[in-house]
Design a protein around this motif. Structure first.
Motif, PDB file in Angstrom:
ATOM      1  N   THR A 230      57.640 -43.131  41.664  1.00 13.98           N
ATOM      2  CA  THR A 230      56.604 -43.916  42.337  1.00 13.98           C
ATOM      3  C   THR A 230      55.196 -43.513  41.892  1.00 13.98           C
ATOM      4  O   THR A 230      54.209 -43.988  42.455  1.00 13.98           O
ATOM      5  CB  THR A 230      56.713 -43.753  43.867  1.00 13.98           C
TER       6      THR A 230
ATOM      7  N   CYS B 289      59.634 -47.603  35.599  1.00 14.24           N
ATOM      8  CA  CYS B 289      60.672 -48.302  36.369  1.00 14.24           C
ATOM      9  C   CYS B 289      60.605 -49.808  36.132  1.00 14.24           C
ATOM     10  O   CYS B 289      61.631 -50.472  35.936  1.00 14.24           O
ATOM     11  CB  CYS B 289      60.515 -48.012  37.854  1.00 14.24           C
TER      12      CYS B 289
ATOM     13  N   VAL C 242      65.165 -44.479  42.175  1.00 12.46           N
ATOM     14  CA  VAL C 242      64.144 -43.438  42.235  1.00 12.46           C
ATOM     15  C   VAL C 242      64.418 -42.512  43.409  1.00 12.46           C
ATOM     16  O   VAL C 242      64.961 -42.927  44.434  1.00 12.46           O
ATOM     17  CB  VAL C 242      62.716 -44.029  42.353  1.00 12.46           C
ATOM     18  N   THR C 243      64.071 -41.254  43.246  1.00 12.92           N
ATOM     19  CA  THR C 243      64.256 -40.293  44.332  1.00 12.92           C
ATOM     20  C   THR C 243      63.073 -40.355  45.290  1.00 12.92           C
ATOM     21  O   THR C 243      61.948 -40.680  44.905  1.00 12.92           O
ATOM     22  CB  THR C 243      64.389 -38.860  43.800  1.00 12.92           C
ATOM     23  N   SER C 244      63.351 -40.019  46.544  1.00 14.69           N
ATOM     24  CA  SER C 244      62.311 -39.992  47.562  1.00 14.69           C
ATOM     25  C   SER C 244      62.645 -38.913  48.575  1.00 14.69           C
ATOM     26  O   SER C 244      63.807 -38.729  48.941  1.00 14.69           O
ATOM     27  CB  SER C 244      62.213 -41.350  48.268  1.00 14.69           C
TER      28      SER C 244
ATOM     29  N   SER D 112      65.401 -43.618  53.246  1.00 18.66           N
ATOM     30  CA  SER D 112      65.153 -45.035  53.045  1.00 18.66           C
ATOM     31  C   SER D 112      66.482 -45.781  52.980  1.00 18.66           C
ATOM     32  O   SER D 112      67.478 -45.257  52.468  1.00 18.66           O
ATOM     33  CB  SER D 112      64.361 -45.268  51.755  1.00 18.66           C
TER      34      SER D 112
ATOM     35  N   SER E  25      66.682 -48.525  51.312  1.00 14.79           N
ATOM     36  CA  SER E  25      66.621 -49.268  50.054  1.00 14.79           C
ATOM     37  C   SER E  25      67.710 -48.807  49.093  1.00 14.79           C
ATOM     38  O   SER E  25      67.944 -47.609  48.925  1.00 14.79           O
ATOM     39  CB  SER E  25      65.251 -49.084  49.399  1.00 14.79           C
TER      40      SER E  25
ATOM     41  N   GLU F 205      67.478 -49.030  46.058  1.00  8.37           N
ATOM     42  CA  GLU F 205      66.802 -48.551  44.847  1.00  8.37           C
ATOM     43  C   GLU F 205      66.220 -47.157  45.037  1.00  8.37           C
ATOM     44  O   GLU F 205      65.503 -46.666  44.173  1.00  8.37           O
ATOM     45  CB  GLU F 205      65.699 -49.529  44.442  1.00  8.37           C
ATOM     46  N   LYS F 206      66.491 -46.509  46.174  1.00  5.71           N
ATOM     47  CA  LYS F 206      65.975 -45.171  46.436  1.00  5.71           C
ATOM     48  C   LYS F 206      67.100 -44.216  46.823  1.00  5.71           C
ATOM     49  O   LYS F 206      68.064 -44.600  47.481  1.00  5.71           O
ATOM     50  CB  LYS F 206      64.910 -45.200  47.530  1.00  5.71           C
TER      51      LYS F 206
ATOM     52  N   THR G 158      67.507 -40.436  48.622  1.00  5.48           N
ATOM     53  CA  THR G 158      66.837 -39.361  49.342  1.00  5.48           C
ATOM     54  C   THR G 158      67.187 -38.019  48.715  1.00  5.48           C
ATOM     55  O   THR G 158      68.360 -37.674  48.577  1.00  5.48           O
ATOM     56  CB  THR G 158      67.256 -39.362  50.827  1.00  5.48           C
TER      57      THR G 158
END
Length: 304
Positions: free
Chosen positions: A9, A17, A29-31, A35, A37, A39-40, A42
């Motif tokens: 992000t 991305c 993507v990692t977060s 979430s 989503s 597309e994420k 954790t």
């Protein structure tokens, strides 16, 4: 490919991305925040990613790290710069090690700070590391990523230069004095600036992802580095502003401390491995890169 991106992000990650998804890849993507989503993922280092999760990915791109060019380097800031990179990369590689089916390639970010100051000397991927703070960070950061070679994963280390785009990085701060007709070089202006357009950072990473002949360190810099004075002149031209007001070196050091000293030195870095591998740069000349950036920015402002 199914691709996992840490730092997805951020300034580079967002553009990467978008490009990968636009060309048919599936990107997660990692977060740190939970979430729903799809597309994420954790993930909060130093925790590991479960083996059954990491096994779903063909490739991993590691862009995680505390911003370097935001404010003075206090002891706490330096600790975060180092630990955010080393801890995340170590946890990522350990997660890959524990997986049954391991990702085939790891592309991990680094920086040309690896080389330290080199005056007018040309710097290539074979140039040894310096011994200052940034170099120490890069050496330790890269060492963690290279451990993935132990279990057969191809590793590419992208040593990134000064990334240019209007929506992030250092460029928005650089243009502030020019808006007030006070722009110009910093210090002597003779120090080299190894710049790169963000499109080419994305392009080099995508090329390395898709070409298994690319491995090891790769300088993500444009083929034609410029001096700080030359860059200031080009920036003034792109903005239609003068570039004759030099900022004394002692003011930079007083304002930014150790970071200021880095800005007053430089490296003349060449992207030899990227060129030899067959990557074709979108922007090789700084005037063309800046012209494209501010032309696009003007169009976006009109639309808005």
């Amino acid at each position: 490919m199914n691709i996992l991106i840490t730092g997805g992000t951020g300034f580079i990650g967002t553009a990467l991305c978008r490009e990968l998804r636009n060309t048919g890849h599936t990107v997660i993507v990692t977060s740190r925040r939970r979430s729903d989503s799809k597309e994420k993922l954790t993930w909060d280092p130093p925790d590991l990613i479960p083996p059954d999760v990491i096994s779903n990915f063909d490739a991993v791109i590691n862009l995680a790290g505390e911003p370097i060019a935001s404010g003075r380097w206090t002891k706490e800031k330096k600790r975060k710069i180092l630990s955010s990179r080393v801890t995340a990369t170590r946890a990522l590689v350990d997660s890959m090690r524990n997986a049954g089916a391991k990702p085939g390639v790891l592309i991990s970010a680094s920086a040309i700070g690896y080389y330290g100051a080199h005056g007018d000397e040309y710097v290539t991927e074979d140039t040894p590391p310096s011994s200052d703070f940034l170099a120490d960070v890069c050496v330790k950061w890269e060492a963690e990523a290279l451990k993935a070679q132990e279990f057969g994963t191809r590793v590419v280390i992208t040593r990134i230069g000064g990334v240019l785009e209007s929506d992030g990085g250092a460029l928005p701060q650089m243009i502030i004095p020019f808006k007030f007709f006070l722009g110009g070089p910093i210090g002597s202006g003779k120090q080299w600036f190894s710049w790169v357009h963000r499109d080419d950072v994305v392009g080099i990473m995508k090329y390395a992802l898709e070409h298994d002949t690319v491995s090891g360190p790769v300088n993500a810099t444009a083929p034609n580095p410029v001096t700080n004075k030359e860059f200031s002149t080009a920036l003034g031209k792109a903005l239609n502003r003068p570039s004759c007001f030099a900022v004394p070196g002692f003011v930079v050091e007083l304002t930014l401390g150790e970071l200021g000293k880095v800005l007053l030195t430089g490296q003349r870095v060449l992207p030899g491995k990227a060129l030899n591998a067959g990557y074709q740069f979108k922007y090789t000349e700084v005037n063309d890169a800046l012209k494209a950036i501010f032309k696009k920015s003007s169009k976006q402002q009109v639309v808005q």
